[in-house]
Design a protein around this motif. Structure first.
Motif: not given
Length: 241
Positions: A61-62, A70-71, A137-141, A238-239
């Motif tokens: 993430y960035v 928000t990232r 697909q990427w899970k929490y968060p 995603p974020v």
């Protein structure tokens, strides 16, 4: 006696660096050493910078410096690099389809009340986590961006049409100077990926009526939030907060 005591005090202060005595016997404070403070500042700056990007569940993430905090992920769901299209999903679907059409979409033809009753959307009109492909697909968060997330991206970031590894798209630079790249992915209707200049990314926010949901649409020189038919296959970036 007093003279001996004074000599003892001066020797003690000199030993611990509290004062210095020059050749003429003039007593003064030692010069301040700012080097440790400077090093501390450099370490702090480095730490702050390192916190602006990172990994969650194996996905990078960035932090663009947005007001919400928000990232944004650096890749689409299903992509292996920032310039890859990744997979295409109908709105509210969590698997890739062979055919993108109204009858293959499990959300088309139903309004907000029906989708809320089924647990597909929440009270805020956004996808519930079980119907959010980014979360599944990427899970929490991780999650799919909301309409408000895209609006913030449009308001606070600089958008530059760019090319990354021979792939057209927008370089999006945040208030802190860091950036992400959204490739021009087109969209899928039926069985074909359509690259007609319009590129779309789903938000998790439903539109009015029974057929549409909001997303980010763009092409060279244009970018806007628009409601599209839910059955169409689009990319998901995603974020996380």
């Amino acid at each position: 006696m007093k003279q001996n005591k004074m000599i003892w005090l001066i020797s003690w202060f000199c030993l611990f660096g509290v004062i210095q005595v020059d050749a003429q016997g003039v007593i003064s404070s030692p010069p301040k050493n700012n080097k440790p403070q400077k090093q501390s500042q450099q370490i702090q700056q480095k730490s702050t910078s390192s916190n602006q990007n990172g990994m969650l569940n194996g996905h990078e993430y960035v932090d663009l410096g947005l007001p919400s905090g928000t990232r944004w992920a650096t890749c689409n769901v299903g992509a292996s690099s920032p310039q890859d299209n990744g997979n295409y999903y109908a709105w509210g679907d969590i698997t890739v389809k062979e055919m993108y059409e109204v009858k293959s979409s499990h959300t088309s033809g139903e309004d907000k009340n029906q989708l809320f009753a089924k647990g597909i959307i929440n009270i805020a009109d956004n996808l519930h986590s079980t119907s959010d492909v980014a979360y599944v697909q990427w899970k929490y968060p991780w999650r799919t961006p909301t309409k408000a997330d895209f609006a913030e991206l449009l308001k606070y970031c600089t958008w530059t049409w760019d090319k990354k590894m021979d792939k057209d798209g927008y370089k999006i630079t945040g208030p802190n100077g860091l950036s992400i790249f959204l490739p021009a992915t087109g969209y899928t209707d039926g069985t074909k990926v359509i690259m007609n200049g319009i590129n779309g990314y789903w938000s998790s926010t439903i539109s009015e009526g029974r057929l549409k949901a909001f997303g980010l649409d763009f092409k060279n020189g244009e970018k806007y939030i628009y409601d599209n038919y839910r059955y169409i296959g689009r990319s998901v970036r995603p974020v996380t907060n």
